[in-house]
Design an enzyme around this catalytic site. Sequence first.
Site, PDB file in Angstrom:
ATOM      1  N   ASP A  50     -28.938  34.128  45.690  1.00 53.36           N
ATOM      2  CA  ASP A  50     -27.759  33.623  44.977  1.00 53.36           C
ATOM      3  C   ASP A  50     -26.604  34.601  45.133  1.00 53.36           C
ATOM      4  OD1 ASP A  50     -26.324  31.953  43.168  1.00 53.36           O
ATOM      5  OD2 ASP A  50     -26.732  33.400  41.576  1.00 53.36           O
TER       6      ASP A  50
ATOM      7  N   TYR B 268     -35.685  32.686  38.154  1.00 57.88           N
ATOM      8  CA  TYR B 268     -35.148  31.361  37.823  1.00 57.88           C
ATOM      9  C   TYR B 268     -36.183  30.448  37.164  1.00 57.88           C
ATOM     10  CZ  TYR B 268     -30.728  32.158  40.221  1.00 57.88           C
ATOM     11  OH  TYR B 268     -29.494  32.636  40.586  1.00 57.88           O
TER      12      TYR B 268
ATOM     13  N   LYS C 167     -36.430  44.334  46.626  1.00 51.84           N
ATOM     14  CA  LYS C 167     -36.274  45.558  45.822  1.00 51.84           C
ATOM     15  C   LYS C 167     -37.694  46.009  45.474  1.00 51.84           C
ATOM     16  CE  LYS C 167     -33.505  48.430  43.580  1.00 51.84           C
ATOM     17  NZ  LYS C 167     -32.508  49.295  44.225  1.00 51.84           N
TER      18      LYS C 167
ATOM     19  N   ASP D  26     -29.744  46.262  47.596  1.00 54.05           N
ATOM     20  CA  ASP D  26     -28.471  46.987  47.350  1.00 54.05           C
ATOM     21  C   ASP D  26     -27.913  47.528  48.670  1.00 54.05           C
ATOM     22  OD1 ASP D  26     -30.792  48.501  47.261  1.00 54.05           O
ATOM     23  OD2 ASP D  26     -30.115  49.869  45.714  1.00 54.05           O
TER      24      ASP D  26
END
Length: 376
Positions: free
Chosen positions: A258, A154, A201, A234
């Site tokens: 988000d 972001y 991740k 995930d």
Amino acid sequence: MMADSEMVAGTAAGTAAGAAEAAGTRAAHRITLIPGDGIGPEVSGAVVEILEAAGRATGVSFDWHRFDAGADSYEKTREYIPKALYESIEANRVALKGPVTTPVGGGFSSINVTLRKKFDLYANFRPVKNLPGLQTKYPGIDLVIVRENTEGLYVGLEQEIVPGVATALKVVTEKGSTRIARFAFEYARKIGRKKIHAIHKANIMKKTDGLFLACAKRVAEEFPEIAYAEHIVDNTCMQLVMNPWQYDVLLTENLYGDILSDLCSGLVGGLGLVPGANLGTECAIFEAVHGSAPDIAGKGLANPTALLQSAVLMLRHIDEMRAADLVQAGIEDVYRAGKTLTRDVGGKAGTMEFKEAVLGAMEAHGAMAAEAVARG
Ligand code: ATP
């Protein structure tokens, strides 16, 4: 154990209301209000009316400082975020914000992201909990997302290298990761939550998410009474659908937070319900998880619950617990009765009818409280 929402409780000290209280009077809370666009004006109109009523019942008053932002503001002032809005937030230190549309692709940068960065609102706090009486696929959810709000993808550092090739820079810092981890652990300790999952991740983004995890792990060592685990993002999505009850606090970097926020909203009935707070050391902006919902804007269908529950977090932040409790009780009564719900949660009511129902429920609570006082 305290209520989650008490986490955002600040003190009125240092504010105009705090100073007036010390002097024996009750000054109005000065609050910057950004109604926003899309469904923003509809939901914020309902919320302000409900807060005013709660204020009258509990001896609290508000002085709303209203501002446009985004395209609406640009039309009038040639500024996407007017200077006066910045100054108002700086002075009031508390804002209630409706959604402001961010154009996809070209156009101006996200107003939401710009405000979070400008005021260094590094912690995005989103409690996800079922409302009583509302049938959902997942009863008994009670988790909190603590999302880093200023870094990651972001930061807005994107470029087209050559036509057909674009890059985005993901920025993760030790300072940013450590302070959001500390926020999550301090919150868990204060409220009595038991477990924090850091979401990442790092198997792919070894340096950036690796740093985020290393900082979280280091902070976790200072809080031995709180269980700490790491889940890949995930897998987390799958786990949230299969067994969301295993989660207590999700500590995430910006983008994963988000995405998981919308997913978790879905677990408890949708985006119309889930509140949020953007918290920094100086200022706080309270806003729902949802966006401007252009598909239903202007139709009187929007559910104001998410912004209303954000306003409850705001009331706790400014230490107006009675007003907060009254609004929350009104919301919960309406959901428990289940007769005046908006369409997104299976009802037939519009924004106005829902608002009237909450006002009625709050009035009934006020009458009950007065009766109890009269009975001694
Ligand atoms: P953003 O990326 O700007 O946060 P979003 O992708 O989360 O936006 P929204 O604008 O929030 O998307 O809308 C997603 C869906 O949820 C739409 O179908 C919309 O109608 C619905 N929705 C969102 N907020 C509400 C609400 N308050 N009441 C009813 N439906 C809503």
